[in-house]
Write a protein that holds these residues in place. Structure first.
Motif, mmCIF file in Angstrom:
data_model
loop_
_atom_site.group_PDB
_atom_site.id
_atom_site.type_symbol
_atom_site.label_atom_id
_atom_site.label_comp_id
_atom_site.label_asym_id
_atom_site.label_seq_id
_atom_site.Cartn_x
_atom_site.Cartn_y
_atom_site.Cartn_z
ATOM 1 N N PRO A 278 3.438 -4.429 4.237
ATOM 2 C CA PRO A 278 3.816 -5.744 3.710
ATOM 3 C C PRO A 278 4.659 -6.742 4.383
ATOM 4 N N ARG A 279 4.106 -7.082 5.536
ATOM 5 C CA ARG A 279 4.747 -7.878 6.240
ATOM 6 C C ARG A 279 4.280 -9.416 6.079
ATOM 7 N N ALA A 282 4.287 -12.554 0.543
ATOM 8 C CA ALA A 282 4.276 -11.920 -0.983
ATOM 9 C C ALA A 282 3.086 -12.472 -1.799
ATOM 10 N N ALA A 283 2.459 -11.582 -2.559
ATOM 11 C CA ALA A 283 1.138 -11.661 -3.196
ATOM 12 C C ALA A 283 1.542 -12.888 -4.242
ATOM 13 N N ASN A 617 -4.048 -7.822 -5.096
ATOM 14 C CA ASN A 617 -2.690 -7.864 -5.255
ATOM 15 C C ASN A 617 -2.250 -6.282 -5.657
ATOM 16 N N ARG A 621 2.150 -7.069 -3.160
ATOM 17 C CA ARG A 621 1.885 -7.342 -1.717
ATOM 18 C C ARG A 621 0.402 -7.292 -1.577
#
Length: 662
Positions: A278-279, A282-283, A617, A621
């Motif tokens: 998760p870089r 954000a979703a 999603n 993330r």
């Protein structure tokens, strides 16, 4: 290490080779953290690591997977030639000048002609005079060595040595050039790295190697001091954003992914896009709400051309396209007509002069009605390479090599603007095109890579680092290595590249571009190639929301536009001007086409983990799951009925829809 103030500083691999050939060690400065291997290739067991900024003593230089070095301090080991003479370049001029009077096409004493390659290798009345690899069995050499030939005068020692080396190397027609630095490996001192706690590193008799592309030779013979070492270090912080480490069973392939069905990176680390950390964004910020299919990460054991996750696929036009063409772009008109950009087949027999030449007039665009499924015909025959198309207000807009134009329905081609950056070898030729809210957007590729063409280290000069970095990647072209846009009404009125302005920077080769129902611009970027697995190479999916651009950016201020992942990822990100990607992809993923469909984004990978992916999603993330294993997918588009269509480099055209079981 200590040092002296006045030493022989060097730059480049050529000077390093000369230093070692003279019997002196080379000291090199690591530009990045590096794995140390027990063999000169990425499959070598990892003996340990050494950190960016470290000084290493280089004792030999090897080619990729070579058992013998080009040059070594140890004179007891054999060596291989870093380059070999060629008849055309080196031997023919020498023989014409000294032997042509007696052994030419006009005068052929003893039926021997030495001024052309084929007659020389055929020999004369006494048989062959050159035995490739064996000078002592070659009468050409023995006669020259003894001085019996030429009849008049005698060749100098250097000239004799050239002929000897040519025969030893195989008596080839053309010269072979030295391997590029990216294919060289440095054998370093066993004291210059931290050993890994594994069985490989504990075995005795280890020989440590570091990829030459991670180090800069700094001095010959003497150890440089701290100030001199600092002069060889990048002027930016180490990167802190990158993909997760590879699993032990990941495919390891040093190719860039452009010629194989499974790509990789220079240090071999890989990961699946589905497992991307998760870089990115954000979703919630990107509005993707669809849930994952919970598919397994991509692997080479996936069924080939079989869709997963409840999709099914139907192939069309196989008799007209498959194994005949490469499909480089797709777009639809509202009435269901599908426009198909055709190029030479990407994987079977082809003329490389055509494949690598974006200007070669050998492409076309075909129209096929996807609803009635008839009326296939071609338009714009003898076109240069087409990489992006979009239908708007009764006209087909398209990107050709270095140019944007349009075809009004039923009319001919009209150029609108030319002069975009193009690199034929790397297929950078304007790339994708979309029209949204009165603007025409182009995902404009650059002409310079990082690592493959040399590390790009921004930060020098008077320009801001992010501006300089983009300019370097673009080769100085202000319309390359970025997302550019023009007001469509101005473009149609003025028909000049001057109406385009930068919308976003920091990309290398943004192949695909798409617009979603909210007017946001999505694009894929092919980052650097042959980048060590420790670093994010810039292969990613990005999002640009034109509504968030500042007044200065809208007014044309380049420095006010957002900056994305490449090439700054090679030297440090997380600046206040840096825009995070939506999705970080494995190095050398080489993402291509992209489209919005079924409330999410679909995109294709050309390199690592090739095929078609769908975003989801996953607990806040963004992840991407491969729903079809295929190579090479180049074009992705959404039909008026919402179905996803893909076109491949092998001329296969598929329609994918959800709702299937299995």
């Amino acid at each position: 290490m200590g040092g002296v103030a006045d030493i022989a500083l060097i730059k480049g691999m050529e000077e390093a080779l000369s230093c070692l050939a003279g019997g002196q060690p080379v000291y090199a400065v690591l530009q990045r953290n590096a794995n140390v291997r027990n063999q000169p290739h990425t499959q070598g067991c990892q003996l340990g690591r050494t950190s960016a900024g470290a000084l290493v003593r280089v004792e030999a230089i090897f080619g990729q997977e070579q058992e013998l070095p080009f040059v070594s301090l140890d004179r007891s080991v054999g060596r291989v030639s870093i380059s070999t003479p060629g008849f055309d370049e080196d031997i023919q001029p020498l023989l014409e000048e000294n032997c042509g009077a007696c052994h030419s096409s006009v005068v052929r004493q003893a039926e021997l002609q030495v001024t052309e390659y084929e007659p020389l290798m055929a020999g004369g009345q006494n048989g062959p005079v050159v035995e490739p690899g064996s000078p002592d069995a070659s009468s050409l050499w023995t006669q020259i060595r003894s001085g019996a030939m030429p009849m008049v005068g005698e060749l100098g020692d250097d000239e004799k040595a050239l002929i000897y080396d040519w025969i030893v190397a195989g008596a080839t027609r053309q010269r072979t050039e030295p391997a590029p630095a990216s294919e060289m490996w440095l054998r370093v001192s066993s004291e210059d790295f931290t050993r890994a706690p594994n069985e490989c590193a504990q075995n005795g008799g280890i020989v440590p190697f570091i990829s030459a592309q991670l180090a800069l030779p700094a001095s010959c013979a003497a150890i440089p001091n701290a100030d001199q070492i600092a002069a060889y270090l990048p002027k930016v912080e180490p990167a802190s954003v990158g993909p997760a480490p590879a699993s032990s069973d990941s495919p390891q392939n040093a190719d860039t992914g452009n010629n194989t069905k499974s790509g990789g990176n220079a240090e071999g680390n890989s990961q699946s896009a589905a497992a991307a950390p998760p870089r990115g964004m954000a979703a919630g910020r990107v509005g993707i709400h669809v849930a994952p299919f919970n598919l397994s990460p991509p692997s080479e054991s996936d069924p080939w051309l079989v869709p997963q996750g409840g999709f099914c696929a139907e192939q069309f036009l196989a008799d007209k396209l498959q194994d005949k063409f490469s499909i480089t772009a797709l777009t639809f008109a509202p009435d269901g007509r599908l426009f198909i950009a055709l190029d030479h087949h990407a994987t079977r027999n082809f003329d490389p002069n055509i494949l690598y030449d974006p200007y070669h007039a050998s492409r076309s665009i075909a129209i096929w009605h996807s609803i009635s499924r008839d009326s296939y015909y071609e338009i714009l025959r003898e076109s240069s390479r087409v990489t992006g198309m979009a239908w708007h207000a009764g006209a087909l807009y398209l990107n050709r090599a270095g140019e944007v134009g349009r075809i009004v329905d039923g009319g001919g081609y009209e150029p609108l603007a030319g002069g975009f950056a193009v690199s034929g070898k790397d297929f950078h030729a304007n790339n994708g095109l979309v029209i949204s809210d009165g603007w025409l957007y182009i995902s404009a590729g650059g002409v310079r890579d990082g690592y493959a063409d040399g590390i790009i280290v921004p930060g020098d000069g008077d320009l801001p680092a992010e501006t300089l970095a983009t300019n370097v990647a673009a080769g100085g072209n202000p319309f390359g290595a970025r997302i550019v846009r023009a007001r469509l009404d101005r473009l149609l009125a003025e028909r000049s590249i001057g109406v385009f302005q930068t919308a976003a920077r920091g990309v290398r080769n943004p192949y695909g571009i798409a617009v979603d129902p909210f007017g946001r611009i999505w694009f894929t970027d092919n980052g650097a190639t042959n980048v060590p697995g420790d670093f994010n190479a810039g292969d990613e999916v990005d999002l640009l929301d034109p509504r968030t651009l500042s007044a200065a950016a809208n007014a044309g201020d380049v420095n006010a536009t957002p900056f994305y992942g490449f090439p700054m990822v090679l030297g440090g990100v997380n600046k206040d001007w840096w825009t995070a990607p939506v999705l970080v992809l494995p190095n050398s993923a080489a993402p291509t086409g992209i489209t919005w469909a079924y409330n999410t984004i679909f995109f294709a990978n050309y390199g690592h983990d090739p095929g078609l992916f769908r975003m989801a999603n996953a607990g806040g993330r963004i992840i991407a799951e491969r729903i079809m294993h295929s190579w090479p997918v180049q074009a992705v588009a959404t039909a008026p009925d919402g179905a996803v269509w893909i076109g491949t480099g092998e001329g296969m055209l598929f329609r994918l829809v959800p709702g299937c079981v299995g």
